[in-house]
Design a protein around this motif. Structure first.
Motif, short mmCIF file in Angstrom:
data_model
loop_
_atom_site.label_atom_id
_atom_site.label_comp_id
_atom_site.label_asym_id
_atom_site.label_seq_id
_atom_site.Cartn_x
_atom_site.Cartn_y
_atom_site.Cartn_z
N THR A 110 -48.57 14.53 8.91
CA THR A 110 -49.30 13.00 9.11
C THR A 110 -49.62 12.68 7.96
O THR A 110 -49.82 13.56 7.37
CB THR A 110 -50.40 12.72 10.16
OG1 THR A 110 -51.05 14.41 9.76
CG2 THR A 110 -49.90 13.18 11.73
N LYS A 148 -60.22 2.72 9.02
CA LYS A 148 -59.20 2.66 10.50
C LYS A 148 -59.69 4.35 10.88
O LYS A 148 -59.58 4.32 12.55
CB LYS A 148 -57.77 3.07 10.06
CG LYS A 148 -57.82 1.79 10.21
CD LYS A 148 -55.89 2.17 9.61
CE LYS A 148 -55.66 0.97 8.86
NZ LYS A 148 -53.56 1.14 7.88
N LYS A 149 -60.75 5.59 10.58
CA LYS A 149 -60.77 6.34 11.11
C LYS A 149 -62.40 6.11 11.76
O LYS A 149 -61.94 6.83 13.37
CB LYS A 149 -61.72 7.38 10.08
CG LYS A 149 -60.15 8.17 9.58
CD LYS A 149 -61.44 9.56 8.81
CE LYS A 149 -60.39 10.67 8.03
NZ LYS A 149 -60.70 11.74 7.16
N ALA A 208 -61.36 3.70 14.85
CA ALA A 208 -60.32 4.77 16.41
C ALA A 208 -61.13 5.45 16.40
O ALA A 208 -60.85 5.52 18.02
CB ALA A 208 -59.18 5.75 14.69
N ARG A 209 -62.37 5.81 16.30
CA ARG A 209 -63.52 6.88 17.22
C ARG A 209 -64.26 5.27 17.92
O ARG A 209 -64.14 5.57 18.91
CB ARG A 209 -64.19 7.40 16.02
CG ARG A 209 -65.68 8.29 16.65
CD ARG A 209 -66.19 9.32 15.73
NE ARG A 209 -66.74 8.72 15.01
CZ ARG A 209 -68.23 8.95 14.32
NH1 ARG A 209 -68.19 10.05 13.05
NH2 ARG A 209 -68.84 8.32 13.62
N GLY A 252 -61.71 5.45 20.72
CA GLY A 252 -61.81 6.19 21.63
C GLY A 252 -60.37 7.28 21.11
O GLY A 252 -59.58 7.76 22.08
N ARG A 253 -59.95 6.39 19.94
CA ARG A 253 -58.48 7.26 19.79
C ARG A 253 -58.32 7.96 18.96
O ARG A 253 -59.03 7.89 18.22
CB ARG A 253 -57.45 5.53 20.15
CG ARG A 253 -57.75 5.07 21.28
CD ARG A 253 -57.04 3.51 20.62
NE ARG A 253 -55.79 3.46 20.27
CZ ARG A 253 -55.18 2.25 20.01
NH1 ARG A 253 -55.67 1.27 20.81
NH2 ARG A 253 -53.94 1.94 19.01
N GLU A 254 -56.99 8.68 18.77
CA GLU A 254 -57.29 9.67 17.68
C GLU A 254 -56.93 8.89 16.15
O GLU A 254 -57.12 8.53 15.80
CB GLU A 254 -55.66 10.45 18.28
CG GLU A 254 -55.82 12.13 18.51
CD GLU A 254 -56.94 12.91 18.07
OE1 GLU A 254 -56.48 12.66 16.61
OE2 GLU A 254 -58.11 12.91 18.71
N LEU A 255 -55.75 6.96 17.07
CA LEU A 255 -55.64 6.73 15.46
C LEU A 255 -55.08 5.66 16.38
O LEU A 255 -54.91 5.02 17.11
CB LEU A 255 -53.72 7.46 15.60
CG LEU A 255 -53.35 7.36 13.87
CD1 LEU A 255 -54.64 8.47 12.97
CD2 LEU A 255 -51.96 7.66 13.17
N ASP A 263 -59.56 10.17 4.72
CA ASP A 263 -58.78 11.20 3.58
C ASP A 263 -58.43 11.78 2.23
O ASP A 263 -58.42 10.55 1.81
CB ASP A 263 -57.49 12.02 4.59
CG ASP A 263 -57.71 12.04 5.86
OD1 ASP A 263 -58.54 12.70 6.02
OD2 ASP A 263 -56.97 11.51 6.75
#
Lengths: 165, 423
Positions: free
Chosen positions: B2, B9-10, B13-14, B17-20, B254
């Motif tokens: 990945t 985006k992090k 996403a949070r 309630g989503r991973e990505l 990241d």
């Protein structure tokens, strides 16, 4: 929805201070807002727009402030639709949220002349210029926004969702 | 394998309630704090009144700040403020900052701990993006958006493409964060980042004060951006912890984060910048502006009304006088800063030099009050917009610059490089 009107043209980067000058920000009633529409750039606009109906403008329409007075004033003044090369993002949301029809349509500013008779199919995103015979294709809305637009704005959209639950 | 993900985006996403999330996705973001001010608040109430949901989802997450026209400049604005005061009482909104108790909304969100790293904050004011300085996703929205949040606690957002602006080098002593963001606007243009978010990275950013980071993120909207963000560091975390008991979970990009757009800048040769009328993107180095005499100079606003902005002005004006015929107006971004300036002698220095020093309000920045411009007048202003008619008459002219350039110009009566007066 089919919208018909004549084109009233403006340039690019028409900011919210031109659409709705800061000195009028304490006004809130629809009829008061209507009288201030576009007066930062054309004091005759609130009268003039009645015989036109469609605003055609360049890039970055509505840049600047988040003031919802700006799209509301245009709507209350009788603007039926705004066609722009692009919209600034807060203006874009505000227009969708209050149910003011807008379309992002590349090439519209050079293709359309002031006073041209336009027929706009909001659903298909097609703009027909009956004065020149040209047809323009607007950027389609994603399904998510179509739901809000179909409901007539964000307030109506949320109320409709509450009913469904 | 990945790909790395950036802070913007992090956080989004949070909040969904989503991973990505991917650019272009629509999400319903859970909102950590929502803000309105005295000019956008009443339209939000009007929209809220049309909703079937009559209760506010969480009154403790609502922040109302009276700032644009305080104390009321007219009967109309007094009425707006009274309506908001009553709304706050009726809905038990405790974070209501009345005249004398707060200041400019974006400064108050920070000072009172409503902006926390990793949070999603929306406000009915375009400069809400200021909050990105604290590693939060903060963005300006409309009044109806705010009404939707009042009722549901969430808001529709489109995941933006992200543009990373990476910087290297070091600033000259008289060059300030304001000069950098003006330079960015001048280089990129005022709609380059429309629908996008910005992330500021690199050693010159890391070395900035929190106030400087706020100046930078504040003007992200002037290049069209949805938000501007800077990863939180030790200093940021300490500041926020000192301002709130509420916990938070910081988010970082990241190391291999992917960005849709990237630009590189070196700040070594950067000189003080000026945005000439009537566009924020009309930017020139101060020495290329030519001989421009001024009638008014203004230091204040959510962009440059912080203590460090007042300090540099005081340093330039200490023991000197503002040029005769020029009005220098200084208005701190909050009452806390106002008090600090009174305590530390800055107010004394500025007023002795001839400055008009007023308690916190947005004032002339948006053409409200406390210093509007007459036909043909010229103002150099440490604010964020130089649109035609923004600060008064449509025939007036506004030049944007750093507080150092504004102070130097007030001293000389014409637009002046602060290098020439700093000793």
């Amino acid at each position: 929805m089919i919208i018909e009107g004549k084109a009233l043209k403006f340039g690019e980067d028409i900011n919210t201070d031109l659409i709705f000058p800061g000195r009028y920000l304490t006004l809130t009633k629809p009829e008061e807002l209507a009288k201030c529409a576009m007066v930062g750039t054309d004091p005759a606009f609130p009268e003039k727009v009645k015989s036109y109906g469609v605003v055609v403008t360049g890039r970055n329409f509505g840049c600047g402030s988040s003031r919802e007075h700006a799209p509301r004033a245009l709507k209350y003044a009788g603007v039926k639709c705004i066609l722009a090369e692009s919209f600034a993002r807060i203006f874009f949301r505000n227009a969708i949220n209050i149910g003011l029809p807008i379309l992002e349509c590349r090439g519209v500013h050079s293709a359309v002349n002031e006073g041209d008779l336009l027929v706009i199919d909001m659903k298909k995103g097609v703009v027909e210029d009956h004065s020149t015979g040209k047809t323009l294709k607007a950027k389609p809305f994603p399904n998510f926004l179509i739901k809000i637009i179909d409901n007539g704005g964000l307030v109506e959209h949320i109320n409709a969702e509450v009913k469904q639950r | 394998m990945t790909q790395g993900v950036c802070i913007t985006k992090k956080i989004l996403a949070r909040s969904a309630g989503r991973e990505l999330v991917e650019s272009g996705d629509f999400i319903e973001a859970k909102i950590d704090a929502v803000m309105v001010n005295d000019l956008t608040g009443v339209l939000a109430i009007d929209s809220f009144d049309k909703l079937k949901e009559k209760r506010i989802w969480d009154p403790n997450r609502v922040v109302i700040v009276l700032d644009h026209l305080i104390p009321p400049d007219s009967v109309n604005s007094a009425e707006l403020q009274r309506r908001l005061r009553r709304f706050a009482a009726e809905h038990k909104i405790i974070h209501f900052y009345d005249v004398g108790w707060g200041g400019i909304c974006h400064q108050i969100l920070a000072e009172k701990g409503h902006i926390r790293p990793g949070c999603v904050v929306v406000g009915a004011d375009s400069h809400t993006c200021t909050g990105g300085a604290f590693g939060a996703f903060a963005t300006g929205v409309g009044s109806t958006d705010v009404a939707a949040v009042f009722a549901t606690g969430s808001l529709w957002l489109k995941i933006p493409e992200v543009m990373r602006l990476n910087f290297e080098g070091s600033f000259k002593e008289y060059v300030l964060p304001k000069d950098l963001i003006l330079h960015i606007a001048g280089t990129l243009g005022q709609d380059v980042a429309n629908y996008m978010s910005l992330e500021f990275t690199g050693s010159p950013i890391e070395g900035m004060s929190l106030g400087g980071k706020m100046t930078l993120c504040n003007m992200a909207v002037e290049v069209g951006a949805k938000s501007g963000i800077i990863e939180p560091d030790e200093k940021t975390l300490n500041y926020v912890s000192s301002r709130t008991q509420t916990g938070f979970t910081p988010v970082h990009s990241d190391p291999d984060a992917v960005y849709e757009h990237q630009r590189e800048f070196n700040v070594n040769d950067l000189e003080p910048q000026v945005a000439v009328p009537h566009r924020v993107e009309n930017v020139k180095p101060v020495d290329e502006v030519g001989n421009v005499e001024i009638d008014q100079a203004f230091i204040g606003s959510c962009t440059n009304g912080r203590l460090e902005d007042l300090e540099i002005a005081a340093r330039i004006l200490r023991g000197k006088k503002v040029k005769q015929g020029v009005r220098l107006i200084v208005i701190p971004a909050s009452q806390e800063i106002y008090r600090e300036a009174l305590k530390g002698g800055i107010a004394q220095t500025l007023t002795e030099a001839g400055a008009y020093f007023a308690p916190s309000t947005c004032g002339p920045c948006l053409g409200g009050h406390y210093g509007l411009l007459a036909d043909g007048e010229v103002c150099i202003s440490a604010t964020n917009r130089n649109f035609q008619g923004r600060m008064g008459s449509p025939k007036s002219k506004v030049y944007l610059a750093s507080p150092a350039t504004v102070a130097a110009s007030a001293l000389q009566g014409k637009i002046t490089n602060p290098k020439d007066v700093l000793t």
